[in-house]
Design a protein around this motif. Structure first.
Motif, PDB file in Angstrom:
ATOM      1  N   GLU A 186      40.677  39.437  47.002  1.00 47.99           N
ATOM      2  CA  GLU A 186      39.973  39.264  48.273  1.00 47.99           C
ATOM      3  C   GLU A 186      39.189  37.947  48.287  1.00 47.99           C
ATOM      4  O   GLU A 186      39.145  37.245  49.308  1.00 47.99           O
ATOM      5  CB  GLU A 186      39.030  40.443  48.497  1.00 47.99           C
ATOM      6  CG  GLU A 186      39.756  41.760  48.779  1.00 47.99           C
ATOM      7  CD  GLU A 186      38.781  42.913  48.932  1.00 47.99           C
ATOM      8  OE1 GLU A 186      37.560  42.672  48.829  1.00 47.99           O
ATOM      9  OE2 GLU A 186      39.240  44.046  49.150  1.00 47.99           O
ATOM     10  N   GLY A 228      37.691  47.817  40.311  1.00 43.23           N
ATOM     11  CA  GLY A 228      37.769  47.021  41.545  1.00 43.23           C
ATOM     12  C   GLY A 228      37.759  45.525  41.317  1.00 43.23           C
ATOM     13  O   GLY A 228      37.735  44.760  42.287  1.00 43.23           O
ATOM     14  N   ARG A 286      40.124  43.485  40.031  1.00 43.29           N
ATOM     15  CA  ARG A 286      41.329  42.793  40.497  1.00 43.29           C
ATOM     16  C   ARG A 286      41.368  42.678  42.015  1.00 43.29           C
ATOM     17  O   ARG A 286      41.668  41.618  42.572  1.00 43.29           O
ATOM     18  CB  ARG A 286      42.568  43.538  40.008  1.00 43.29           C
ATOM     19  CG  ARG A 286      42.904  43.323  38.554  1.00 43.29           C
ATOM     20  CD  ARG A 286      44.140  44.088  38.155  1.00 43.29           C
ATOM     21  NE  ARG A 286      43.983  45.533  38.364  1.00 43.29           N
ATOM     22  CZ  ARG A 286      44.908  46.437  38.054  1.00 43.29           C
ATOM     23  NH1 ARG A 286      46.056  46.045  37.558  1.00 43.29           N
ATOM     24  NH2 ARG A 286      44.693  47.726  38.255  1.00 43.29           N
ATOM     25  N   GLY A 287      41.054  43.765  42.682  1.00 44.42           N
ATOM     26  CA  GLY A 287      41.040  43.713  44.140  1.00 44.42           C
ATOM     27  C   GLY A 287      40.008  42.738  44.672  1.00 44.42           C
ATOM     28  O   GLY A 287      40.256  42.000  45.640  1.00 44.42           O
ATOM     29  N   GLY A 288      38.845  42.723  44.007  1.00 48.85           N
ATOM     30  CA  GLY A 288      37.814  41.774  44.438  1.00 48.85           C
ATOM     31  C   GLY A 288      38.236  40.336  44.240  1.00 48.85           C
ATOM     32  O   GLY A 288      37.947  39.467  45.080  1.00 48.85           O
TER      33      GLY A 288
END
Length: 456
Positions: free
Chosen positions: A339, A332, A334-336
């Protein structure tokens, strides 16, 4: 004869130099103890010595170094490495790419190896370009921060300078009142000896004189504090600064600005607005860099290697590499990161709106202060003239024996109050105009020279 000619030429050359340069070997007029010091000169001194600007310049240099660092990632990387290893048992000297019984490999306990490696990133999803753009934006923001710091220092120096001028006028007004009251005290004392005045008349004027002396002491204390504040801003010793004659200033005639004109100028030129826009651009570059993590990374490289022993017998070989990497699972991360970058974009955009509100408030407050102090200056100028006339008439009436002492003392008190208020209003109007220029992003040495007139 030649020596005399050279000496005479040197003396004539020194005589032709400006006074400050000839006397001081090129040192600025700052070291002249009895020279005039204008507001623009005081600001120039502060801009050279104030620590906040030194800090801003260092930050700008660091940002420029960050640009060079980000730009280096666009170029190939070349590195070298060497090693000397000692093994317990003999080790093959060079890699085996095949086995020929007729030419068995060489073994040795001491191996020497060297590598020259070249690598270059062919594709990284735009991360390097985004980081370079962000570094460039950071450099621009650092330059804007230095500009904003210079405006802040200019405003601080202007306020301290005008505070000294105001303090000087207040002290002068208090001492002029003391002189008038001293004369009245001498007149009443003479009448008291002649039996033409009562004891209470002398006590009344002495009480007024004591109040005037108290006002003088208070004004002097405020003036001392203002001198110290200005000296610290200029990086000068207070004794040196007190030896300079601070020139009075006045606003040069200029057309009034409307609220719309001032607001448009502030939103377009204010360093706060420019910094907020840079924050938005920087957060957008950060978001592009975060999104690049979702793309594969393609790298190309090659190596030139040397294998041998301490005794020699080196063999060289080369290899070329094309590497494609892509993280399948990052927990997670990269997604964090994406965001977080999106949140910072929103934060920067809201910061831009907030900067617009702050700049609008600054313009409103500066225009209101300018209008208010200007109106006060006009009214108080008339009040001072009227108070001076009232005081003069009351003094003449007392001398003629037709006046009332309390009326004269009240007139003197009103005159002192009017003079003090006029000094504050006059310098307050100048400071309000400087504050408006600060809000509009126009405040610099050139603006001071164009807008303020030196009154010697």
């Amino acid at each position: 004869m030649i020596c005399r000619i050279l000496v005479l030429a040197t003396v004539l050359a020194l005589a032709c130099l400006p006074t400050g340069v000839a006397a001081q070997g090129g040192v600025p007029a700052r070291t002249q103890p009895n020279g005039h010091l204008t507001l623009a000169e005081a600001v120039a001194l502060a801009l050279d010595t104030h620590p906040s600007l030194g800090q801003a310049r260092a930050q700008r240099d660091a940002a420029a170094a960050g640009v060079a660092l980000a730009r280096g990632a666009l170029l190939p990387s070349l590195s070298s490495q060497g090693s000397l290893a000692r093994f317990q048992e003999p080790m093959v000297v060079a890699p085996l790419h095949g086995f020929d019984p007729a030419r068995p490999p060489t073994f040795d306990r001491s191996l020497v190896q060297g590598t020259l490696a070249l690598s270059y990133t062919l594709f990284d999803g735009g991360a390097r370009r985004a980081r370079l753009a962000g570094a460039g934006i950071g450099e621009d923001a650092a330059a804007l921060g230095e500009e904003r710091g210079a405006m802040d220092v200019t405003l601080q120096v202007s306020a301290a300078y005008l505070e000294v001028l105001t303090g000087r006028e207040l002290v002068s007004a208090a001492r002029r009142q003391q002189e008038a009251l001293e004369a009245e005290r001498a007149r009443v004392a003479q009448f008291l000896e002649e039996g033409k005045a009562a004891r209470v008349d002398l006590l009344r004027v002495e009480a007024a004189l004591s109040r005037a002396r108290a006002s003088d002491i208070a004004a002097g204390a405020d003036l001392d504090a203002a001198w110290g504040r200005l000296a610290r801003l200029l990086g000068m010793e207070e004794e040196e600064l007190r030896g300079r004659n601070l020139a009075s200033v006045a606003l040069a005639p200029a057309p009034d600005l409307s609220l719309e004109e001032a607001m448009a100028a502030a939103l377009g030129r204010s360093p706060e607005m420019a910094l907020a826009r840079k924050e938005v651009a920087g957060s957008a570059a950060e978001a592009r860099s975060a999104r690049a993590a979702w793309f594969p990374r393609v790298e190309a490289g090659g190596q030139l290697q040397s294998f041998g022993t301490v005794d020699g017998g080196h063999a060289q070989e080369w290899n070329a590499i094309l590497r494609i990497s892509y993280p399948l699972f990052t927990g997670g991360a990269r997604g964090g990161e994406v965001e977080r970058a999106a949140a910072r974009e929103l934060q920067a955009s809201e910061g831009l709106r907030l900067a617009e509100m702050r700049v609008a408030d600054q313009v409103d407050e500066a225009l209101a202060a300018l209008a208010g102090t200007r109106a006060m200056r006009h009214a108080l100028s008339l009040a001072v003239e009227q108070s001076e006339e009232v005081s003069r008439i009351e003094a003449l009436a007392l001398e003629a024996g037709a006046g009332v002492q309390t009326d004269y003392l009240r007139a003197e008190a009103d005159l002192l109050e009017a003079r003090a208020a006029l000094a504050r209003a006059r310098h307050g109007e100048i400071l309000a105009r400087i504050g408006l220029a600060r809000a509009m992003g126009d405040l610099d040495l050139g603006w001071l020279d164009e807008t303020l007139e030196v009154v010697r």
